[in-house]
Design an enzyme around this catalytic site. Structure first.
Site, PDB file in Angstrom:
ATOM      1  N   GLU A   1      39.859 -37.917  -3.366  1.00 51.42           N
ATOM      2  CA  GLU A   1      41.062 -38.722  -3.143  1.00 51.42           C
ATOM      3  C   GLU A   1      42.151 -37.878  -2.457  1.00 51.42           C
ATOM      4  O   GLU A   1      42.402 -36.738  -2.833  1.00 51.42           O
ATOM      5  CB  GLU A   1      41.560 -39.228  -4.494  1.00 51.42           C
ATOM      6  CG  GLU A   1      42.832 -40.054  -4.459  1.00 51.42           C
ATOM      7  CD  GLU A   1      43.237 -40.528  -5.852  1.00 51.42           C
ATOM      8  OE1 GLU A   1      44.137 -41.370  -5.943  1.00 51.42           O
ATOM      9  OE2 GLU A   1      42.645 -40.048  -6.846  1.00 51.42           O
TER      10      GLU A   1
ATOM     11  N   LYS B   1      43.655 -48.224  -2.259  1.00 50.95           N
ATOM     12  CA  LYS B   1      43.592 -48.169  -3.723  1.00 50.95           C
ATOM     13  C   LYS B   1      44.321 -49.358  -4.332  1.00 50.95           C
ATOM     14  O   LYS B   1      45.494 -49.613  -4.031  1.00 50.95           O
ATOM     15  CB  LYS B   1      44.184 -46.844  -4.208  1.00 50.95           C
ATOM     16  CG  LYS B   1      43.959 -46.552  -5.687  1.00 50.95           C
ATOM     17  CD  LYS B   1      44.446 -45.136  -6.016  1.00 50.95           C
ATOM     18  CE  LYS B   1      44.203 -44.748  -7.457  1.00 50.95           C
ATOM     19  NZ  LYS B   1      44.642 -43.355  -7.731  1.00 50.95           N
TER      20      LYS B   1
ATOM     21  N   CYS C   1      39.372 -43.582  -7.416  1.00 50.80           N
ATOM     22  CA  CYS C   1      39.772 -43.086  -8.726  1.00 50.80           C
ATOM     23  C   CYS C   1      40.075 -44.200  -9.741  1.00 50.80           C
ATOM     24  O   CYS C   1      39.178 -44.782 -10.311  1.00 50.80           O
ATOM     25  CB  CYS C   1      40.950 -42.133  -8.588  1.00 50.80           C
ATOM     26  SG  CYS C   1      41.057 -40.909  -9.929  1.00 50.80           S
TER      27      CYS C   1
END
Length: 542
Positions: free
Chosen positions: A49, A116, A152
């Site tokens: 990330e 994200k 994540c």
């Protein structure tokens, strides 16, 4: 769905130590990883990330010039991708909003963009300050295989993984910057097990490694089959690049790393934190004030393991209250480690201050004022040596002391980096024994003798504090688990001890605000994830 997979998918997992803000160097490392992956026979390169910017970039993300620099380096990586597919984490400005993004790059073109969706805003995370949430699942196709991408936190709840599965994904690639704390590796694996079970998809988890201020990232990337089998595991706290293959719905790779011992992981986190804080900030070395006690001994051992003996300097500053045993043990430890060692007595400075303050202190009994002067004299000496040499002073206070204020502002708290800041006193003893098990560097006396600040005659820590086993348990319950004092008492702790410890913890917030940054290794440290007011009239219920 796995039975319809048309070809073997080969992916290079790049578990690397990217540096926040070092954009050109990070891009160079990614380009080098692409070339290695090509030589390794991989088709896809998977990065952690925000690999391009480093994680977390914090308020750099508020600067337009930072985003322009990121865009330039992103274009350079995209051009270098060639026929490789590169899944690259980076910040992205799009339509006036900032996203935590993974771009799928090939031949200078962006094939897909994953933004994200789940932005963590708890513990050490503050992503809603900077990022807008993505809205859609990201799935791209390579050689007839549909590949989902998630970032994540997206896999710490069911929605994004389910959306990728519904969009046709046959496997999930996860880019992560998941910081270490005790038991974090098993916690991550449990969450990924749940996602694999819910979707029936294998998961490839690529995590960042290295130290960034108080955070330490352990890597420990892994490949998880849809049935929950861990098919491959990367080492903790080491960079690596490994190619894994998905064939018939199962991952195949070379021999993975064994599961590390818990204390070995914590010690490696401390070593990584010191190495990267000192190295990434350009300090030539480190200075440690030795006392003959357990905290400075463990700090010295960590520093030598992180930096090498040639970059570490130990300074002993005895007073009239320093026991001969403390001097002997310190001399023996530096002999074993081979570091530079100096002794600078502070009695003359103590006498000078006593004369200077004689009129002001006349008729008043000796108390902590005189004790703290000793600590501050030592702090001044260490900082003077730091100024002359450029080396950073590593402070030696532990979490138990930071919680209770058993530390002196501008004295033993003076320095640039707090190695043991998130390590309870009992853990300091445990890790010291663990380190000696790898080769004895800490003299046995230091571990077995009762702890003392040696600021007055016959002083012991437990003259002022409950036994560390009790103290640490109360701090952990109140601070890390948010238990009320009455709940702690109900578990069998004496009310007097609980009142005393909680009172000390609250009264010393002002000290912690002025303490140097230190390595986080527990679920909650005195740093990014502890934001209590200094001025507060809230009173707990007992």
């Amino acid at each position: 769905m796995m039975a319809h997979m048309k070809s073997v998918t080969s992916i290079a997992v790049v578990q690397a130590n990217f540096v926040v803000g070092d954009l050109a160097a990070n891009a160079d490392r990614i380009i080098a990883a692409i070339e290695r992956a090509r030589a390794q026979g991989a088709r896809i390169v998977l990065t952690p990330e925000l690999a391009l910017s480093g994680y977390p970039p914090e308020d750099l993300l508020l600067r337009p010039d930072f985003h322009r620099a990121c865009e330039r380096e992103l274009a350079r990586v995209a051009a270098a991708a060639g026929d490789m597919v590169v899944v690259l984490g980076h910040p992205e400005m799009h339509a006036g909003r900032c996203y935590n993004t993974a771009s799928v790059l090939r031949e200078g073109v962006t094939l897909a963009v994953c933004r994200k969706r789940s932005l963590p805003n708890y513990s050490v995370f503050d992503e809603q300050r900077y990022f807008a949430p993505g809205q859609e699942a990201c799935v791209f196709e390579l050689d007839g295989v549909k590949i989902g991408v998630a970032i994540c936190e997206d896999l710490w709840e069911p929605g994004p993984a389910r959306a990728a599965h519904e969009a046709g994904a046959e496997l999930l690639l996860a880019l992560n910057a998941s910081p270490f704390h005790v038991d974090k590796r098993s916690l991550r694996l449990g969450v990924m097990h749940a996602r694999a079970a819910e979707t029936g998809l294998p998961i490839l988890y690529c995590n960042l490694v290295g130290g960034q201020d108080e955070l330490v990232f352990d890597g420990a990337s892994f490949a998880l089959d849809a049935d929950g089998r861990v098919a491959w595991r990367a080492p903790s706290f080491e960079e690596c690049q490994e190619v894994v293959h998905l064939d018939g719905g199962r991952w195949h790779a070379g021999p993975g790393a064994p599961e590390p011992d818990a204390d070995a992981e914590i010690y490696a986190a401390l070593v990584t934190g010191v190495r990267d804080y000192v190295g990434k900030n350009g300090f030539p070395g480190a200075i440690i004030g030795l006392s003959g006690g357990i905290d400075s001994a463990l700090t010295l051992a960590v520093a030598v393991d992180a930096l090498g003996a040639e970059r570490v300097r130990a300074v002993m500053m005895p007073s009239p209250y320093t026991a001969q045993m403390s001097l002997d043990d310190s001399r023996e430890m530096v002999r074993r480690l081979g570091v530079r060692y100096d002794e600078i007595g502070i009695e003359a400075a103590m006498q000078t201050f006593a004369r200077m303050l004689a009129e002001q202190f006349h008729g008043l009994p000796e108390d902590t004022a005189e004790e703290n002067l000793q600590s501050r004299i030592r702090g001044m000496i260490l900082m003077a040596l730091s100024n002359k040499s450029g080396a950073i002073v590593l402070t030696t206070g532990n979490k138990s002391e930071m919680a209770t204020g058993y530390a002196t502002l501008y004295g033993d708290m003076a320095g640039g980096f707090a190695v043991l800041k998130d390590l309870y006193k009992c853990a300091v003893y445990r890790l010291s024994r663990w380190r000696n098990g790898q080769g004895e560097v800490i003299p046995a006396n230091i571990i077995t003798r009762p702890p003392s600040a040696e600021l007055k005659a016959d002083q012991l820590d437990q003259d002022s504090l409950p036994p560390y086993e009790i103290l640490d348990a109360i701090i952990e319950a109140y601070m890390e688990r948010d238990e009320a004092p009455r709940e702690i008492i109900a578990r069998g702790f004496a009310e007097a001890d609980v009142r005393r410890v909680v009172g000390l913890l609250k009264r010393n917030e002002y000290k912690r605000r002025q303490a140097p940054v230190g390595i986080r290794v527990t679920r909650r440290g005195f740093g990014r994830d502890w934001r209590y007011p200094i001025t507060s009239r809230y009173r707990d219920e007992y």
